[in-house]
Design an enzyme around this catalytic site. Structure first.
Site, PDB file in Angstrom:
ATOM      1  CB  SER A   1      -0.891   0.010   1.253  1.00  0.00           C
ATOM      2  OG  SER A   1      -1.489   1.275   1.465  1.00  0.00           O
TER       3      SER A   1
ATOM      4  CE1 TYR B   1      -4.510  -2.302   4.880  1.00  0.00           C
ATOM      5  CE2 TYR B   1      -3.588  -0.095   4.630  1.00  0.00           C
ATOM      6  CZ  TYR B   1      -4.131  -1.240   4.072  1.00  0.00           C
ATOM      7  OH  TYR B   1      -4.286  -1.324   2.702  1.00  0.00           O
TER       8      TYR B   1
END
Length: 288
Positions: free
Chosen positions: A180, A193
């Site tokens: 990401s 995350y």
């Protein structure tokens, strides 16, 4: 730019469970683009895609099918979404099996890989895409249970899938991991995350070095804001309403705009690439 000045990009909406349901979203994420032209880049290949029921995983599954691959999609419990993905793949004339379960558990990963290999007749490509995220404003609010759950799904699952897929992958095989943009710029509200996504970057680079002599390439994709079920399942309606407005392109990306990265990295077009990360993120410059 303050949020109050950001333009609306999507209708306000929310879902009350992770990792979200694509059939409940409005508008639905774009799975395929009319201008995409397949060229048989994955003809005869067999691929596993975790998180393949929806979002980036679904778009990648459809793109792989268009390019000639047969698929096994692994997902948690989103059965309706998984069945729709299966129909989309089969509409392209390719085989698709669906395997529900928790990739955070090694035994499931072992069994899922064996089932996929048995039903597909082998394995050439592994796409580690499944993930979950749970926003918290402060680190004090992240419980031990949340921390372990996020790491189990996002990074433990990738380790387990590779560990049990490896004996089936031969020279010329490809592994592609989804990381990401948060691995590069951080995310104050998604501490656990973003940490897993940073771990995936290191895992990708290290695994590439580990497998290079076997002729197995390992690369990654680091999407920016992409319109997937994870978004309404993560953020409140007011955040969803302006999702993606803060990147240079002023909009979230569609899964169909990310899937070609996976096609490229899984195909022989990327034969001289390993340990690399592609960045479909709406124009945000990041240091790799």
């Amino acid at each position: 730019m303050g949020e109050q000045k950001q333009k609306q990009t999507k209708p306000a909406q929310s879902q009350d469970r992770q990792p979200g349901r694509e059939y409940e979203m409005h508008p639905r994420p774009q799975v395929k683009r009319a201008e995409y032209r397949a060229a048989g880049k994955l003809k005869g290949k067999r691929a596993i895609i975790t998180g393949g029921d929806s979002g980036i995983g679904r778009a990648t599954a459809v793109a792989f099918a268009k390019e000639g691959a047969d698929l096994a999609i692994i997902y948690l419990n989103e059965h309706k979404d998984a069945e729709e993905t299966k129909k989309l793949v089969e509409a392209e004339g390719r085989k698709c099996i669906t395997i529900p379960g928790d990739i955070g558990r090694e035994e499931f990963c072992r069994n899922a890989v064996e089932q996929a290999v048995k039903e597909l007749g082998g394995l050439d490509i592994l796409i580690n895409n499944a993930a979950e995220q749970h926003p918290q404003k402060n680190i004090e609010n992240i419980t031990e249970e949340q921390l372990e759950r996020t790491f189990r799904t996002n990074i433990f699952g990738q380790f387990f899938m590779v560990k049990h897929a490896l004996k089936h992958l031969k020279e010329g095989a490809a592994i592609v991991n989804t990381t990401s943009v948060t691995a590069y710029r951080g995310s104050g509200g998604l501490l656990d995350y973003a940490s897993t996504k940073g771990a995936i970057v290191a895992f990708t680079r290290s695994l590439s070095e580990n497998l290079i002599d076997k002729g197995i390439r390992v690369n990654g994709v680091a999407p920016g804001p992409i319109w997937t079920p994870l978004i309404p399942a993560t953020f409140p309606p007011d955040k969803v309403k302006t999702f993606g407005a803060d990147v240079p392109m002023k909009r979230p990306g569609e899964p169909s705009e990310v899937a070609p990265c996976f096609v490229f990295l899984a195909s022989d077009d990327a034969s001289y690439m390993s340990g690399q990360i592609l960045h479909p993120n709406g124009g945000e410059a990041v240091e790799s």
